[in-house]
Design a protein around this motif. Structure first.
Motif, short mmCIF file in Angstrom:
data_model
loop_
_atom_site.label_atom_id
_atom_site.label_comp_id
_atom_site.label_asym_id
_atom_site.label_seq_id
_atom_site.Cartn_x
_atom_site.Cartn_y
_atom_site.Cartn_z
N ILE A 56 20.51 -12.71 -119.56
CA ILE A 56 19.88 -12.76 -118.24
C ILE A 56 18.36 -12.74 -118.31
O ILE A 56 17.69 -13.47 -117.57
N ASN A 57 17.79 -11.91 -119.19
CA ASN A 57 16.34 -11.68 -119.13
C ASN A 57 15.56 -11.98 -120.40
O ASN A 57 14.49 -12.58 -120.33
N ALA A 58 16.03 -11.53 -121.56
CA ALA A 58 15.17 -11.52 -122.74
C ALA A 58 15.49 -12.58 -123.79
O ALA A 58 14.66 -12.86 -124.65
N PHE A 63 16.03 -7.51 -128.90
CA PHE A 63 15.76 -6.40 -129.83
C PHE A 63 14.34 -5.86 -129.60
O PHE A 63 14.08 -4.67 -129.80
N LEU A 64 13.41 -6.72 -129.16
CA LEU A 64 12.06 -6.24 -128.84
C LEU A 64 12.08 -5.35 -127.60
O LEU A 64 11.29 -4.40 -127.49
N SER A 65 13.00 -5.62 -126.68
CA SER A 65 13.16 -4.77 -125.50
C SER A 65 13.61 -3.38 -125.93
O SER A 65 13.15 -2.37 -125.39
N PHE A 66 14.51 -3.32 -126.91
CA PHE A 66 14.97 -2.02 -127.41
C PHE A 66 13.87 -1.30 -128.17
O PHE A 66 13.78 -0.07 -128.11
N VAL A 67 13.03 -2.05 -128.88
CA VAL A 67 11.90 -1.42 -129.56
C VAL A 67 10.97 -0.80 -128.53
O VAL A 67 10.53 0.36 -128.67
N LEU A 68 10.65 -1.56 -127.48
CA LEU A 68 9.74 -1.08 -126.44
C LEU A 68 10.32 0.16 -125.75
O LEU A 68 9.63 1.18 -125.58
N ALA A 69 11.59 0.08 -125.36
CA ALA A 69 12.22 1.23 -124.70
C ALA A 69 12.32 2.41 -125.65
O ALA A 69 12.13 3.57 -125.25
N GLY A 70 12.60 2.14 -126.93
CA GLY A 70 12.74 3.22 -127.90
C GLY A 70 11.44 3.96 -128.15
O GLY A 70 11.44 5.19 -128.30
N ILE A 243 11.23 -9.79 -121.46
CA ILE A 243 11.39 -8.70 -122.42
C ILE A 243 11.12 -7.36 -121.74
O ILE A 243 11.85 -6.38 -121.92
N LEU A 244 10.05 -7.32 -120.93
CA LEU A 244 9.71 -6.09 -120.21
C LEU A 244 10.79 -5.72 -119.20
O LEU A 244 11.19 -4.55 -119.11
N THR A 245 11.28 -6.71 -118.45
CA THR A 245 12.34 -6.44 -117.47
C THR A 245 13.58 -5.90 -118.16
O THR A 245 14.17 -4.91 -117.70
N ALA A 246 13.98 -6.52 -119.25
CA ALA A 246 15.17 -6.06 -119.98
C ALA A 246 14.97 -4.65 -120.51
O ALA A 246 15.88 -3.82 -120.47
N ALA A 444 2.48 6.89 -119.43
CA ALA A 444 2.03 5.51 -119.28
C ALA A 444 3.13 4.51 -119.62
O ALA A 444 3.31 3.50 -118.95
N GLY A 445 3.90 4.84 -120.67
CA GLY A 445 4.99 3.95 -121.06
C GLY A 445 6.06 3.84 -119.99
O GLY A 445 6.57 2.75 -119.71
N CYS A 446 6.40 4.97 -119.38
CA CYS A 446 7.41 4.96 -118.31
C CYS A 446 6.93 4.14 -117.11
O CYS A 446 7.68 3.34 -116.54
N ILE A 447 5.66 4.32 -116.74
CA ILE A 447 5.10 3.55 -115.62
C ILE A 447 5.09 2.06 -115.94
O ILE A 447 5.41 1.20 -115.10
N PHE A 448 4.76 1.72 -117.19
CA PHE A 448 4.74 0.32 -117.62
C PHE A 448 6.13 -0.30 -117.50
O PHE A 448 6.29 -1.42 -116.99
N LEU A 449 7.17 0.41 -117.95
CA LEU A 449 8.53 -0.13 -117.87
C LEU A 449 9.01 -0.22 -116.42
O LEU A 449 9.72 -1.16 -116.06
N ILE A 450 8.62 0.75 -115.60
CA ILE A 450 8.99 0.68 -114.18
C ILE A 450 8.42 -0.58 -113.54
O ILE A 450 9.07 -1.23 -112.71
N SER A 451 7.21 -0.96 -113.94
CA SER A 451 6.57 -2.13 -113.34
C SER A 451 7.34 -3.42 -113.61
O SER A 451 7.17 -4.40 -112.89
N GLY A 452 8.18 -3.41 -114.64
CA GLY A 452 8.94 -4.61 -114.96
C GLY A 452 10.28 -4.72 -114.28
O GLY A 452 10.97 -5.74 -114.40
N LEU A 453 10.69 -3.66 -113.56
CA LEU A 453 12.00 -3.70 -112.89
C LEU A 453 11.94 -4.59 -111.65
O LEU A 453 10.89 -4.70 -111.00
N PRO A 454 13.07 -5.20 -111.28
CA PRO A 454 13.09 -6.08 -110.10
C PRO A 454 12.67 -5.34 -108.83
O PRO A 454 13.00 -4.17 -108.63
N ALA A 455 11.94 -6.03 -107.95
CA ALA A 455 11.43 -5.43 -106.73
C ALA A 455 12.52 -4.84 -105.83
O ALA A 455 12.32 -3.76 -105.25
N PRO A 456 13.70 -5.48 -105.68
CA PRO A 456 14.73 -4.89 -104.82
C PRO A 456 15.17 -3.49 -105.28
O PRO A 456 15.65 -2.70 -104.46
N THR A 457 15.00 -3.20 -106.56
CA THR A 457 15.38 -1.88 -107.06
C THR A 457 14.54 -0.79 -106.39
O THR A 457 15.02 0.31 -106.12
#
Length: 493
Positions: A56-58, A63-70, A243-246, A444-457
């Protein structure tokens, strides 16, 4: 102000050493706590969202999404480890926030955690149902679509009917795991340990077999071209933004280590065992997530993985391994149960902590004197998770859970900074290294990942938090133990 009255650390520590029929029992060592964390982390994320978010997204760059989240999770996990080692009381982020940022913020995060844990269990149950049905298909007896799929889906911003009635398998597995929890913490730990051992074995087998059948062409292009938003796809996908959204969506997969912190009041020697379990569970599972994401996108094209059972789809792409696909489906069907168990466990303990503070009706703090488990909190969590899992699709549930998880993690990092300033002399079994760098990076990392979530969320979250405000000012504010009637007895910090 009463809204921001903080629960004294001295009161929390007194609760940590209470004994009696209405208290929880300390029976979990670091191995069981670690298995609880692994049970929560290795679940819908690795078996379902890994493939779905690649499709759907990445793309192959999942795997880069998992690195970023990790990476973000490492900072948050260290903060959880420090707080759980110094405040060994159940309640996780709710309890820690009450001690640092005050009651109102604690209520907001607790209401957020209800969404986080309840919907996480629902999300995993939907993934479990997909593998369960795929397993039945392997035996030639799949369930009818009307009883094995969600009756509602989201088409852009709108709720639409799918033609199904209920996802009955999803509801059934939640009910079973709730019943296991009610039976007692010792029995639950035994069941969880056995299931987790099976689940990790399956993951290792899939990785080992898949590494021998990798098609490097499937990883090219590693990051598919960006497809801009449309009415049907309001967030767009692929490219670096994908990648950020995922990463934001799959972030909830790491919620299991937070579930460990909810067990602080049932842990033996929590000052030592809690940090070990939190960090060990996160480290082991991050490695497994990275390897699994590389394997399934290497043995099957990422566009084929948008399925309720993407691991089974990937294995089906390997000639002559139909038997392994079925074996994995059977094992995953059993294994995902431990994830649901750990999530229901975490939410029921948060309910217990809130009720002891007067923010929920006393029935949620009532403990069965025989099993020493909070029955009503478990029943309510189980019922909520079962209904939501039976009604809504996994994609929407995963987005909401990730939003809640990220908000909780950001507040925990802030709480560590606050207590380092306010209470520098408190004993800490574990200290975040380079805290003045690590904790701000976690926020900062949490805020960055939140920014990538879909707007309807965001809209769905605001609606949920609005309901929470009504409940707080309608009930919790007037029943809090730490307002006027307690101020005379409890010294303010």
């Amino acid at each position: 102000m009463k809204l921001f009255y903080k629960k004294p650390i001295s009161v929390l520590m007194a609760q940590a050493h209470e004994e009696g029929a209405q208290t929880l029992s300390r029976k979990l060592g670091w191995p069981s706590l670690t298995m609880l964390g692994i049970g929560g982390i290795i679940g819908g994320g690795i078996f379902v969202l890994t493939g779905q978010q690649a499709a759907i997204n990445a793309g192959p760059a999942i795997f880069l999404s998992f690195v970023l989240a990790g990476v973000v999770c490492v900072f948050a996990a260290m903060c959880y480890a420090e707080l759980s080692s110094m405040i060994p009381v159940c309640g996780s982020a709710y309890t820690y926030t009450y001690a640092t940022l005050g009651e109102f913020v604690a209520w907001l995060i607790a209401w957020d955690l209800i969404l986080e844990y309840g919907l996480a269990a629902s999300t995993v149950s939907a993934g479990w149902a997909g593998h369960f049905n795929d397993m039945l298909q392997g035996f030639g007896m799949a369930l009818p679509h009307v009883w094995s799929a969600a009756p509602y889906d989201f088409d852009g911003d709108h709720l639409v009917r799918t033609g199904a009635y209920f996802n009955m398998p999803a509801m059934a597995i939640v009910a079973i795991m709730g019943a296991v929890l009610i039976s007692g913490i010792t029995q639950s730990a035994i069941v969880n340990n056995l299931i987790v051992a099976l689940k990790v074995t399956v993951v290792l087998i899939v990785i080992a077999v898949g590494l021998g059948h990798i098609h490097p062409d499937y990883w090219s292009p590693l990051i598919p071209a960006r497809i801009e938003p449309t009415a049907a796809d309001p967030n767009g996908h692929f490219g670096y933004k994908g990648i950020l959204t995922a990463a934001g969506v799959i972030f909830f997969a790491y919620i299991g280590f937070e579930a460990v912190s909810t067990a602080a009041q049932e842990a033996k020697n929590p000052q030592k065992n809690m940090p070990i379990a939190i960090l060990l569970a996160l480290g082991a599972c991050t490695v497994l997530y990275l390897l699994m994401s590389l394997v399934i996108t290497g043995v099957a094209h990422y566009q084929t993985l948008n399925s309720p059972a993407p691991v089974a789809v990937a294995l089906g792409a390997i000639p002559g391994l139909g038997w392994l696909r079925q074996a994995v489906n059977i094992a995953v069907t059993i294994g995902l149960g431990s994830t649901i168990l750990s999530l229901i466990y975490g939410q029921s303990r948060i309910f217990y902590a809130m009720a002891r503070d007067g923010l929920l009706p006393p029935v949620f703090a009532k403990v069965n004197p025989t099993t020493r488990t909070p029955i009503w909190g478990t029943v309510v969590t189980t019922t909520f998770a079962a209904l939501v899992g039976g009604l809504f699709p996994i994609s929407v549930l995963g987005e909401l859970v990730s939003m809640g998880t990220l908000l909780a993690f950001a507040l925990i990092c802030g709480g560590v900074i606050y207590l380092r300033i306010k209470e520098p002399g408190l004993p800490r079994g574990f200290k975040v290294p380079l805290v003045w760098v690590s904790a701000p990076l976690g926020i900062a990392g949490c805020i960055f990942l939140i920014s990538g979530l879909p707007a309807p969320t965001w809209l769905r979250l605001f609606i949920w938090m609005g309901i929470g405000l009504v409940v707080y000012f309608g009930y919790a504010y007037w029943h809090s133990r730490y307002h006027e009637k307690m101020l005379a007895a409890v010294p303010a910090e």
